[in-house]
Every structure is written in structure tokens, then in C-alpha cells.
Scaffold this motif. Structure first.
Motif, mmCIF file in Angstrom:
data_model
loop_
_atom_site.group_PDB
_atom_site.id
_atom_site.type_symbol
_atom_site.label_atom_id
_atom_site.label_comp_id
_atom_site.label_asym_id
_atom_site.label_seq_id
_atom_site.Cartn_x
_atom_site.Cartn_y
_atom_site.Cartn_z
ATOM 1 N N UNK A 163 0.786 -1.219 0.000
ATOM 2 C CA UNK A 163 0.000 0.000 0.000
ATOM 3 C C UNK A 163 0.818 1.269 0.000
ATOM 4 N N UNK A 164 2.074 1.193 0.332
ATOM 5 C CA UNK A 164 2.844 2.425 0.507
ATOM 6 C C UNK A 164 3.676 2.712 -0.725
ATOM 7 N N UNK A 165 3.921 3.983 -0.911
ATOM 8 C CA UNK A 165 4.631 4.388 -2.108
ATOM 9 C C UNK A 165 6.144 4.345 -1.932
ATOM 10 N N UNK A 166 6.623 4.825 -0.801
ATOM 11 C CA UNK A 166 8.068 4.958 -0.646
ATOM 12 C C UNK A 166 8.726 3.607 -0.443
ATOM 13 N N UNK A 191 9.509 2.263 2.980
ATOM 14 C CA UNK A 191 8.382 1.898 3.840
ATOM 15 C C UNK A 191 7.799 0.581 3.389
#
Lengths: 144, 144
Positions: free
Chosen positions: B12-15, B18
Motif C-alpha cells: 500500500x505504501x509508495x516509498x 516503507x
């Protein structure tokens, strides 16, 4: 972002449905029927030194569950949940307490909140200029 | 994605920082020095009916803290933490228990895990063909 009073406004999640502000309320879903009596509110709060959770190592992490009762490894879960509810779940509403003085040193600290608030996925982070500034916001939520 | 044995593999996270798999271990960071004795492990586990957390309403959410001790609103925190540690934090290693029979009905259930595992941010989700299939994986982690 160097203004400690502003949200870093960096939502970590890509999908719009997962990015709702921390103000979601339990509601009836046409597919699943009425929400349970206690819509789940279960969060992980983390903090680390840096400007963004994308680059920091989380130094501390606590759990906070607010329904059906306050619980978690947060050192003051009852007060933290009351603070969140008092702000209607809106972290932007947490303001700096008057009478707290901090240096203007720039040693940023990022607080991140992930999980579910009143039945809605949430993922937020907020960056403060330094630890003192972080601790000056709200009463207990960020103090862990 | 209709294969229940496969991860939905939707981070779910972009970076990138993370998005590490749930296998991160505590390590010394050049900026902050050696990790604490107990790198934090605090998670929120959620489940809802649908293919993706981007579109579902989380129906249940529990907290799970595994350091320094097992705690949380997960109904079996001790066993759930033991299961995670036994898999070296790798949810992919959780396999379907032998001898469990489920219908082939497609009524997908998504499990999502957010928070920190052994000092690293994590955000994962896994989609199963139906509730029975979900419950056939692992022993206690997904049973909440």
C-alpha cells in the motif's frame, strides 16, 4: 515543511480509499449491512528522527486501540483515545499548548499513525521541527 | 489474485523504504547508532470482505505488539507473535494447514498488516478466496 505548525501532509498510501482523513465514522455499507456497534479503532503510532517516514528508522512504536475500550502499549491509552475523540479524530485539530517554549533548532521528528480509525483505514504522518515542538502538541497522544 | 495461495502482492505504501517485506531485522543505523535492545514490533491487523483494502471497509481490526512482550487486542497475541517470529517475520512462509477442506466459492477476504516489525515499517495485504481459506493459513495469526 520547516514550519512545525503544519502537517507534513504526506499520506503514505496510494489508493484514495485508504487515504481518508482520520475523521471517518462508522457507517452502513450497502454490501455488508450496518456497521458493528463498535466500529474498530486500532492504530500503531511510531516516531523517528527525520523529515519523512520514507527515510527514517522508527525508534518507538506503540499500539492504541480505542474501541470498545482504550488499550494498547501507548503509555496513556485512555487519555490518548479521549484526545482523538475530542478532536473528532482530526489530528490537524491538535494544537500546540500555550506557554511551552522550544528552541528553533531544526532536528526534525516525524510521527506516523497507521491502522483503522472508526472503521476506516488511515495512514498519516506529521513532521515537527524538533522533539520539544512535537511534545508541545496535544496533551498525551504524541507522548510515547 | 484468484489463487488463494498467492500474496496479493499489493504494497500500500509508495516509498520504497516503507515497503520492505515483513522480514526486516533490527540493525544499527549509521545515523542513530545501534538499535535498541528490543526493536519495536507493533502491528495493526485488519480484515474485510473484498479483493483489496483500497475498496473494502475493515470489519475487524486488532493490535499486536511483540516486543518486549506479546500484547494487544489480538485474541491470541502470544501465539500470533510466536508464529510471526517462527516465520522470521515472513508472512509468505505461512502455509495452509494440511487436512483443511474449503469450498471453492469466491467470496474474497483481504487481511492487511500495518505498522512496524522489528524496527522496520511494514504494510502488506493478502487476499484469500474465502474466509475458510484465510483461516486455513497459519495457526493463529489470521484468526481474529
Amino acid at each position: 515543511m520547516r514550519n512545525p505548525a503544519r502537517w507534513a501532509a504526506r499520506l503514505g498510501l496510494t489508493a484514495a480509499a485508504v487515504c481518508g482523513p482520520l475523521t471517518g465514522a462508522a457507517h452502513a455499507d450497502p454490501a455488508t449491512g450496518p456497521a458493528a456497534l463498535h466500529a474498530p479503532s486500532a492504530l500503531v503510532l511510531t516516531t523517528g528522527h527525520g523529515e519523512s517516514s520514507a527515510t527514517v528508522t522508527p525508534e518507538r512504536a506503540v499500539t492504541l486501540s480505542c474501541a470498545p475500550r482504550a488499550a494498547g502499549t501507548h503509555p496513556n491509552a485512555v487519555a490518548a483515545c479521549a484526545e482523538l475523540r475530542g478532536a473528532d479524530g482530526n489530528l490537524d485539530a491538535l494544537e500546540s499548548r500555550p506557554g511551552v517554549w522550544c528552541t528553533r533548532e531544526y532536528d526534525p521528528v516525524v510521527v506516523r499513525v497507521d491502522g483503522v480509525w472508526q472503521g476506516q483505514y488511515v495512514s498519516h504522518e506529521r513532521t515537527f521541527a524538533n522533539e520539544c515542538v512535537k511534545n508541545s502538541y496535544g496533551a498525551s497522544l504524541f507522548t510515547f
